[in-house]
Scaffold this motif. Structure first.
Motif, PDB file in Angstrom:
ATOM      1  N   ILE A 212       0.622  -1.006  -0.455  1.00 37.01           N
ATOM      2  CA  ILE A 212      -0.347  -0.043  -0.197  1.00 37.01           C
ATOM      3  C   ILE A 212       1.161   0.837  -0.263  1.00 37.01           C
ATOM      4  CG2 ILE A 212      -1.569   1.365   1.956  1.00 37.01           C
ATOM      5  CD1 ILE A 212      -2.606  -1.974   2.285  1.00 37.01           C
TER       6      ILE A 212
ATOM      7  N   GLN B 210      -5.422  -2.496  -1.639  1.00 37.53           N
ATOM      8  CA  GLN B 210      -6.502  -2.193  -0.955  1.00 37.53           C
ATOM      9  C   GLN B 210      -7.972  -1.474  -1.687  1.00 37.53           C
ATOM     10  OE1 GLN B 210      -4.795   1.571   2.145  1.00 37.53           O
ATOM     11  NE2 GLN B 210      -5.686   2.537   0.396  1.00 37.53           N
TER      12      GLN B 210
ATOM     13  N   VAL C  79      -8.673   7.389   1.686  1.00 31.18           N
ATOM     14  CA  VAL C  79      -8.553   5.124   1.095  1.00 31.18           C
ATOM     15  C   VAL C  79      -8.557   5.264  -0.077  1.00 31.18           C
ATOM     16  CG1 VAL C  79      -8.770   2.908   2.268  1.00 31.18           C
ATOM     17  CG2 VAL C  79      -9.028   5.017   3.429  1.00 31.18           C
TER      18      VAL C  79
END
Length: 187
Positions: free
Chosen positions: A23, A68, A107
């Protein structure tokens, strides 16, 4: 002796650590970009900061891994959802619709596409080191499926992404790691 639950917990911890590192790396390399073809042959990174409706695309023979967020591929009236636990794999070039299901600016949906080299697959099969294939249903017949993300598969993929920080090693190590990834997929 470790229990099955203890082994699974260890695997989950390993997967979480590898995903966290990926990530960070993919997030860093894709800031301000949606797609980034890397200096590593056949490897591209992606970033999406909002859910997106289905978009027509051609999916090449590849694996698509999300570290993610969540995406899905729509092919022939069937949905193939994939996320941090499942990856998408295609054995043919397929026209499809790609959809980002879960993403936000805070995110983002992050992941990669690794085009598969069918010559490597054929060579590994010809060596005869692989177990006999598991009986599988052939009712779909569309050359697309989902696989489970395991530490054995995610580790070489992470090492491939890590090479982006070591560009002088890419010509030597990337082909070896990609060969390992093909082997892991066949296993």
């Amino acid at each position: 002796m470790p229990t099955q639950k203890g082994i699974e917990g260890t695997n989950d911890g390993m997967l979480d650590a590898m995903r966290g590192a990926m990530i960070d790396a993919i997030g860093r390399w894709t800031i301000g970009k949606t797609d980034w073809p890397t200096p590593i042959a056949n490897l591209g990174l992606f970033r999406r900061e909002a859910p997106m409706p289905p978009t027509i695309c051609l999916v090449e023979t590849s694996i698509v891994l999300v570290v993610q967020g969540e995406k899905q591929m729509l092919v022939g009236g069937e949905a193939f959802p994939y996320n941090i636990d499942r990856f998408l794999i295609t054995s043919l070039d397929i026209p499809a619709n790609s959809q980002v299901v879960t993403a936000s600016p805070e995110v983002p949906c992050l992941g990669l596409v690794l085009k598969l080299d069918l010559r490597i697959v054929a060579e590994l099969i010809a060596l005869g080191w692989l177990p006999l294939p598991i009986e599988r249903s052939t009712d779909r017949g569309i050359g697309i499926g989902l696989g489970t993300v395991t530490p054995a598969l995610l580790d070489p993929i992470k090492r491939l992404v890590d090479l982006l920080d070591e560009p002088s090693a890419i010509p030597v190590l990337a082909p070896l790691i990609q060969r390992e990834i093909h082997y892991r997929l066949l296993m």
